[in-house]
Design a protein around this motif. Structure first.
Motif, PDB file in Angstrom:
ATOM      1  N   UNK A  59     -45.166   3.399  -0.054  1.00  0.00           N
ATOM      2  CA  UNK A  59     -46.077   3.021   0.944  1.00  0.00           C
ATOM      3  C   UNK A  59     -45.759   3.917   2.130  1.00  0.00           C
ATOM      4  N   UNK A  86     -46.257 -11.043 -11.586  1.00  0.00           N
ATOM      5  CA  UNK A  86     -45.980  -9.791 -11.299  1.00  0.00           C
ATOM      6  C   UNK A  86     -44.692  -9.692 -10.647  1.00  0.00           C
ATOM      7  N   UNK A  92     -58.606  -6.586 -11.748  1.00  0.00           N
ATOM      8  CA  UNK A  92     -59.011  -5.928 -10.603  1.00  0.00           C
ATOM      9  C   UNK A  92     -60.290  -5.462 -10.893  1.00  0.00           C
ATOM     10  N   UNK A 113     -49.579  -7.120 -16.919  1.00  0.00           N
ATOM     11  CA  UNK A 113     -49.319  -7.652 -15.479  1.00  0.00           C
ATOM     12  C   UNK A 113     -50.675  -7.957 -15.095  1.00  0.00           C
ATOM     13  N   UNK A 157     -50.282  -4.170   4.154  1.00  0.00           N
ATOM     14  CA  UNK A 157     -50.402  -2.888   3.816  1.00  0.00           C
ATOM     15  C   UNK A 157     -51.798  -2.174   4.176  1.00  0.00           C
ATOM     16  N   UNK A 207     -39.878  -4.164   1.080  1.00  0.00           N
ATOM     17  CA  UNK A 207     -41.228  -4.940   1.230  1.00  0.00           C
ATOM     18  C   UNK A 207     -41.424  -6.211   0.123  1.00  0.00           C
ATOM     19  N   UNK A 236     -38.046   0.043  -5.328  1.00  0.00           N
ATOM     20  CA  UNK A 236     -38.897  -0.885  -4.776  1.00  0.00           C
ATOM     21  C   UNK A 236     -39.005  -2.203  -5.745  1.00  0.00           C
ATOM     22  N   UNK A 251     -52.957  -1.470  -5.318  1.00  0.00           N
ATOM     23  CA  UNK A 251     -52.577  -1.897  -6.416  1.00  0.00           C
ATOM     24  C   UNK A 251     -51.187  -2.116  -6.543  1.00  0.00           C
ATOM     25  N   UNK A 252     -50.391  -1.382  -6.029  1.00  0.00           N
ATOM     26  CA  UNK A 252     -49.049  -1.196  -5.694  1.00  0.00           C
ATOM     27  C   UNK A 252     -48.569  -2.712  -5.194  1.00  0.00           C
ATOM     28  N   UNK A 253     -49.052  -2.880  -4.317  1.00  0.00           N
ATOM     29  CA  UNK A 253     -48.945  -4.173  -3.598  1.00  0.00           C
ATOM     30  C   UNK A 253     -49.043  -5.465  -4.398  1.00  0.00           C
ATOM     31  N   UNK A 254     -50.210  -5.478  -5.132  1.00  0.00           N
ATOM     32  CA  UNK A 254     -50.466  -6.769  -5.951  1.00  0.00           C
ATOM     33  C   UNK A 254     -49.420  -6.406  -7.105  1.00  0.00           C
ATOM     34  N   UNK A 255     -49.218  -5.442  -7.535  1.00  0.00           N
ATOM     35  CA  UNK A 255     -48.153  -5.332  -8.657  1.00  0.00           C
ATOM     36  C   UNK A 255     -46.742  -5.744  -8.456  1.00  0.00           C
ATOM     37  N   UNK A 282     -54.552   2.765  -4.303  1.00  0.00           N
ATOM     38  CA  UNK A 282     -53.365   2.732  -5.052  1.00  0.00           C
ATOM     39  C   UNK A 282     -52.299   1.871  -4.181  1.00  0.00           C
ATOM     40  N   UNK A 283     -52.362   1.899  -3.024  1.00  0.00           N
ATOM     41  CA  UNK A 283     -51.670   1.189  -2.013  1.00  0.00           C
ATOM     42  C   UNK A 283     -51.730  -0.481  -2.269  1.00  0.00           C
ATOM     43  N   UNK A 298     -46.016   6.346  -5.753  1.00  0.00           N
ATOM     44  CA  UNK A 298     -46.946   5.761  -4.635  1.00  0.00           C
ATOM     45  C   UNK A 298     -46.230   5.063  -3.548  1.00  0.00           C
ATOM     46  N   UNK A 323     -46.088   3.376 -11.603  1.00  0.00           N
ATOM     47  CA  UNK A 323     -47.471   3.984 -11.715  1.00  0.00           C
ATOM     48  C   UNK A 323     -47.289   5.683 -12.101  1.00  0.00           C
ATOM     49  N   UNK A 340     -53.266  -6.436 -14.524  1.00  0.00           N
ATOM     50  CA  UNK A 340     -54.113  -5.454 -13.255  1.00  0.00           C
ATOM     51  C   UNK A 340     -55.209  -5.319 -13.483  1.00  0.00           C
TER      52      UNK A 340
END
Lengths: 251, 282
Positions: A96, A83, A55, A50, B182, A106, A160, B166-170, B163-164, A94, A90, A52
């Motif tokens: 929000x 994505x 980053x 994906x 976020x 979301x 989610x 990362x999750x949002x981007x993922x 992590x917030x 996690x 993860x 990631x």
């Protein structure tokens, strides 16, 4: 034909090569486990799918990763679209710091501009049902997701993700913070989910790989040492290093 | 002979003494101002124009002037400071330019306030021809509190867990969506705290408004942003040093109002921060 295929995939963090020439095929609607000791590059490999790793500064990749026949390593690849189709669960749950409901919608809020209450309600219900949380949480949708148990949080994170309607679920040690009972229930959920999704799971836990996966890949120092049917790999490993690892000689 | 217990007691005594010495002046200032200023406070003092060369009447225009200046400063400094903080925290790479910008912000915070006053005079009053006006004064105060707002906003943004993001981007959110939905909502209490502290600072400063807006004696309310106004800190300075025979009561009353204004703002900031810390659980 696999859902995801890697061809001569290499990845460097600066001068350090974390992934070395990996060729593998991840079958559709299957669970594929990637096992190996810490630092072998298994999480890095997962995060290739994906993108990631983008980053992190100084990451460089060569080779190809075909997802539905398209190379996702192309410069032009649309990361937002990618994505949405390849989602990630993860290691640490996690959610929000929002309500249960808002966590699940979301994806709709950012992707679909759907604000119709009835549509959102339905998505929330279906997503929670698919992770077997609906009965527990249907009266607590307005409650903060931070107040759930660890297992509920992790299930919520999966819900989610499912709400975005992905094809592939990447799971990065999704049970490492859960107790054995919760782990068993999440594994049960994974078997359920594989009817609709392609799942790739990275795990430290060999028993878990043996229990849930159809295919298993064993990685060591950035190389994919062995890849095959889980049962075959665990009963008759062909590489000495695989055998040493699954018999607990290191790792 | 060395006696570790006695040495420790002596050390402890001096540590405690130093700590108490910090509290004493704060306490004394508050007590004295309240004691001498409170008797002057009544509705007329707060709502009336000054009279007889500021020896009688109230301080209404100075209160209003200060409120205008503080609002003006925030209208200018909050958007710019917040956007700059978002850029620095979310987008900027660690390179020479970024380091120069960060250094500039730190230095901006260290510039003496009277220098801001002169700077505002030269740039806004004279060069841009805004004249001695609310606009010039607000912009000058705004620049003065920019570093406070940028620094506290950056801290607030950076305290939102990685992590917030990362999750949002993922989940397929773009970088801007991630920030908008976020990062920002979770940083707002911190940003608010910094903003209010900035406001308190702007409300209390005399030097930056000295040449840019403050009126010595102007017993009427301003008509536009190009008008001069009276302001509490400068008014206090004027009636304490420039006008003979002002009642002690009036002077301390003015000081009381200014102190109450600033302390209320600081208190609000503390309350927001406290409530936020209690709520946050990640």
């Amino acid at each position: 034909m696999g859902k995801i295929t890697t061809k001569n995939l290499n990845l460097w963090y600066g001068a350090f090569q974390a992934i070395k020439n990996i060729n593998s095929t991840f079958a559709e609607k299957n669970i594929t486990a990637i096992i190996g000791p810490s630092g072998c590059g298994k999480s890095t490999l997962l995060r290739v799918f994906n993108r990631m790793n983008d980053l992190i500064d100084g990451v460089r990749m060569t080779g190809e990763v075909l997802f539905d026949k398209e190379n996702i390593l192309e410069e032009a690849a649309d990361l937002v679209v990618l994505r949405k189709k390849i989602g990630m669960v993860f290691q640490r749950p996690n959610p929000f710091p929002l309500s249960v409901y808002e966590n699940i919608v979301f994806g709709q809020r950012i992707h679909a501009d759907i604000n119709k209450r009835s549509v959102l309600d339905e998505i929330v219900e279906n997503s929670l049902k698919s992770v077997l949380l609906w009965d527990e949480l249907k009266d607590k949708l307005k409650q903060s997701a931070l107040r759930l148990s660890l297992e509920q949080k992790q299930r919520l994170c999966i819900a989610r993700l499912i709400a975005v309607k992905p094809d592939v679920l990447l799971m990065d040690e999704p049970c490492s913070t859960l107790d054995p009972q919760a782990t068993a229930r999440v594994e049960e959920l994974m078997r359920e989910l594989k009817n609709n999704y392609t799942i790739i799971i990275v795990t430290h836990n060999m028993q878990q790989a043996a229990r849930v996966s159809d295919d298993t890949g064993f990685m060591l120092l950035g190389e994919l040492i062995e890849f095959g049917k889980t049962e075959r790999l665990f009963t008759t490993p062909q590489d000495k290093r695989t055998e040493d690892y699954i018999t607990g000689r290191y790792g | 002979m060395r006696n570790p217990q006695r040495t420790e007691k002596i050390a402890f005594f001096f540590l405690l003494l130093s700590t108490l010495l910090i509290v004493v002046p704060v306490g004394l200032v508050v007590v004295i101002i309240i004691q001498k200023g409170l008797p002057a406070i009544n509705w007329q003092f707060l709502s009336d124009m000054p009279r007889q060369g500021m020896r009688a009447g109230g301080i209404f225009p100075a209160i209003i002037g200060t409120l205008y200046l503080v609002s003006g400063a925030i209208v200018f400094a909050l958007p710019i400071g917040l956007l700059a903080a978002i850029y620095l925290s979310e987008y900027a790479r660690d390179n020479l330019l970024t380091r120069i910008i960060k250094l500039a912000i730190i230095n901006l915070a260290g510039v003496p306030s009277v220098v801001y006053g002169l700077f505002g005079l030269a740039l806004f009053v004279v060069f841009f021809k805004f004249g001695v006006s609310i606009l010039s004064g607000s912009l000058t105060l705004g620049i003065m509190i920019l570093p406070i707002i940028i620094t506290s906003s950056r801290e607030a943004l950076e305290s939102v867990p990685q992590t917030f993001r990362e999750v949002s981007l993922s989940l397929g959110a773009s970088k801007w969506q991630t920030i908008r939905y976020i990062v920002l909502p979770n940083a707002i209490p911190g940003i608010l705290t910094g903003t209010i502290l900035g406001l308190g600072r702007a409300a209390g400063e005399t030097a930056p408004i000295l040449f840019t807006v403050a009126a010595f004696y102007l017993p009427r309310l301003p008509g536009s942003i190009f008008d001069q106004v009276m302001a509490l800190p400068y008014h206090l300075y004027v009636i304490s040093t420039q006008v003979p025979n002002v009642d002690e009561k009036t002077r301390y009353g003015t000081a009381f109002v200014l102190l109450a204004l600033v302390l209320t703002m600081n208190l609000a900031a503390i309350v927001i921060r406290y409530r936020f810390r209690k709520k946050k659980k990640w």
